[in-house]
Design a protein around this motif. Structure first.
Motif, mmCIF file in Angstrom:
data_model
loop_
_atom_site.group_PDB
_atom_site.id
_atom_site.type_symbol
_atom_site.label_atom_id
_atom_site.label_comp_id
_atom_site.label_asym_id
_atom_site.label_seq_id
_atom_site.Cartn_x
_atom_site.Cartn_y
_atom_site.Cartn_z
ATOM 1 N N ALA A 58 27.421 69.689 27.551
ATOM 2 C CA ALA A 58 26.694 68.483 27.144
ATOM 3 C C ALA A 58 25.254 68.841 26.799
ATOM 4 O O ALA A 58 24.573 69.518 27.564
ATOM 5 C CB ALA A 58 26.725 67.446 28.265
ATOM 6 N N ILE A 59 24.799 68.353 25.643
ATOM 7 C CA ILE A 59 23.426 68.579 25.194
ATOM 8 C C ILE A 59 22.837 67.232 24.798
ATOM 9 O O ILE A 59 23.431 66.479 24.018
ATOM 10 C CB ILE A 59 23.365 69.536 23.997
ATOM 11 N N GLU A 85 23.988 81.498 31.190
ATOM 12 C CA GLU A 85 23.884 80.599 32.339
ATOM 13 C C GLU A 85 24.777 79.380 32.207
ATOM 14 O O GLU A 85 25.239 78.815 33.189
ATOM 15 C CB GLU A 85 22.429 80.160 32.524
ATOM 16 N N LYS A 86 24.997 78.922 30.992
ATOM 17 C CA LYS A 86 25.837 77.765 30.690
ATOM 18 C C LYS A 86 25.496 76.541 31.546
ATOM 19 O O LYS A 86 26.275 76.144 32.427
ATOM 20 C CB LYS A 86 27.321 78.122 30.833
ATOM 21 N N PRO A 87 24.331 75.945 31.312
ATOM 22 C CA PRO A 87 23.990 74.729 32.069
ATOM 23 C C PRO A 87 24.988 73.616 31.785
ATOM 24 O O PRO A 87 25.527 73.508 30.682
ATOM 25 C CB PRO A 87 22.600 74.372 31.542
ATOM 26 N N ASP A 88 25.231 72.792 32.804
ATOM 27 C CA ASP A 88 26.157 71.671 32.632
ATOM 28 C C ASP A 88 25.541 70.574 31.766
ATOM 29 O O ASP A 88 26.259 69.854 31.075
ATOM 30 C CB ASP A 88 26.543 71.117 34.008
ATOM 31 N N LEU A 89 24.215 70.446 31.823
ATOM 32 C CA LEU A 89 23.500 69.522 30.946
ATOM 33 C C LEU A 89 22.230 70.206 30.466
ATOM 34 O O LEU A 89 21.413 70.657 31.263
ATOM 35 C CB LEU A 89 23.143 68.223 31.679
ATOM 36 N N LEU A 90 22.088 70.265 29.143
ATOM 37 C CA LEU A 90 20.903 70.836 28.513
ATOM 38 C C LEU A 90 20.191 69.719 27.759
ATOM 39 O O LEU A 90 20.812 69.002 26.974
ATOM 40 C CB LEU A 90 21.298 71.953 27.551
ATOM 41 N N CYS A 91 18.899 69.567 28.008
ATOM 42 C CA CYS A 91 18.130 68.481 27.403
ATOM 43 C C CYS A 91 16.918 69.031 26.651
ATOM 44 O O CYS A 91 16.218 69.904 27.163
ATOM 45 C CB CYS A 91 17.677 67.496 28.481
#
Length: 340
Positions: free
Chosen positions: A88-89, A60-66
């Motif tokens: 970005a994580i 999926e490659k999220p743009d921001l993973l938190c």
């Protein structure tokens, strides 16, 4: 200042945004505070294990993973796969770190990198949002619920005192804030991930503490859990094993209750070391509590080598292991070199 600027930049990233939070009161409250101001698709996790979600995240490659309140650094070898592939994580955590995850792509915020002060993840999120200029003060009650849930009152005292002005109490552990923490624990114990999501959604809808406290669904779950805990406590008094200052007990319940029961027994036996175990398929789930003077996180990590994984905080730790007898022998031997 550099962390603040970088955090602000990360949280303004647009596109796919995913958030994983610990499936307990502190994790739920951390997620609620973050979601008050920033949109994410959120999911609760029982622990830091990454192996089952890495394939989906890489696809999926999220743009921001938190990650909130999850000791992802314990899975640092798996984490490198994400760090090398995603844009970005953001990791906000308060467990004793094994690795500093900071890199060009990852912002890792953990006060334990520089200090031994024990502060809840919900407190950290509250303070960071305030630093970013967000009007987070009306949600201080949410942060305090998480602080109490993780027994981090001493390290977060100024926020507890701030909340006292609006929701007066004499004993914080008998306050409405503590009651709210117990309600969240009951929901999660009985309903797991569904219970965590229910509480998160309710926190996001509630205007204040009173609205959250009197939800009828939470009240019913709490009553059911209280009956189970009372039954287990009677059994604990009859069947616990006592070795010096250590109390060991095998819990038999259909509920995922080891951590909650260990904390309950620690409160009632403040000078003792509590070790609660529960069979889970071919493995054992352990929850351990100790008074000040013993670093459970380091001790447990040394005892699980080759038989499982474990860690946590100095006075509260957990593990999942394959061989109970090996762990038991190692743990008792390790305690001989420590004193509560």
């Amino acid at each position: 200042m550099l962390i603040k600027k970088r955090l602000e930049r990360f949280l303004e990233i647009q596109g796919k945004r995913m958030l994983f939070y610990h499936q307990d009161a502190d994790g739920v409250c951390s997620a609620a505070l973050m979601l008050k101001f920033y949109p994410f698709r959120a999911e609760a996790r029982e622990g830091p294990g990454l192996s089952d979600i890495i394939p989906g995240l890489l696809k999926e490659k999220p743009d921001l993973l938190c990650f909130l309140d999850l000791p992802i650094d314990q899975e640092w070898e798996d984490f490198r796969k994400l760090d090398s592939a995603l844009q970005a994580i953001l990791v906000i955590d308060h467990h004793i770190p094994e690795r500093d995850l900071n890199s060009e792509r990852t912002l890792y915020i953990n006060p334990m990198l520089k200090s031994q002060t024990y502060q809840a993840a919900s407190y950290l999120v509250f303070k960071l949002l305030k630093e970013l200029g967000k009007p987070v003060e009306p949600y201080s009650w949410i942060a305090c619920i998480g602080i109490i849930g993780d027994h981090a009152v001493e390290g977060c005292r100024e926020l507890i005192e701030y909340c006292r002005k609006f929701w007066p109490f004499e004993d914080v552990w008998k306050s409405g804030l503590a009651r709210a923490s117990e309600l969240i624990s009951a929901a999660i114990t009985l309903k797991g991930q569904r219970g965590a999501k229910f509480c998160l959604d309710l926190l996001l809808r509630s205007e204040d503490l009173s609205e959250f406290l009197f939800d009828p669904g939470l009240q019913e779950w709490k009553e059911r859990l209280d009956r189970e805990l009372e039954k287990l406590e009677r059994d604990f008094q009859l069947k616990r094993e006592e070795i010096g200052n250590l109390l060991l007990y095998e819990i038999k319940s259909d509920l995922n209750i080891t951590s909650l029961f260990a904390s309950r027994m620690a409160v009632k036996n403040p000078e003792r070391i509590i070790l609660i175990r529960k069979r889970s398929d071919s493995r054992w789930k352990l929850s351990i509590r100790a008074p000040p003077g013993i670093d459970l996180s380091a001790l447990v990590k040394s005892c699980v080598k080759g038989i499982g994984k474990g860690g946590g905080h100095r006075q509260a730790a957990g593990a999942t292991i394959s061989d109970w007898e090996v762990f038991r022998k190692r743990f008792i031997q390790a305690l001989k070199g420590s004193s509560p």
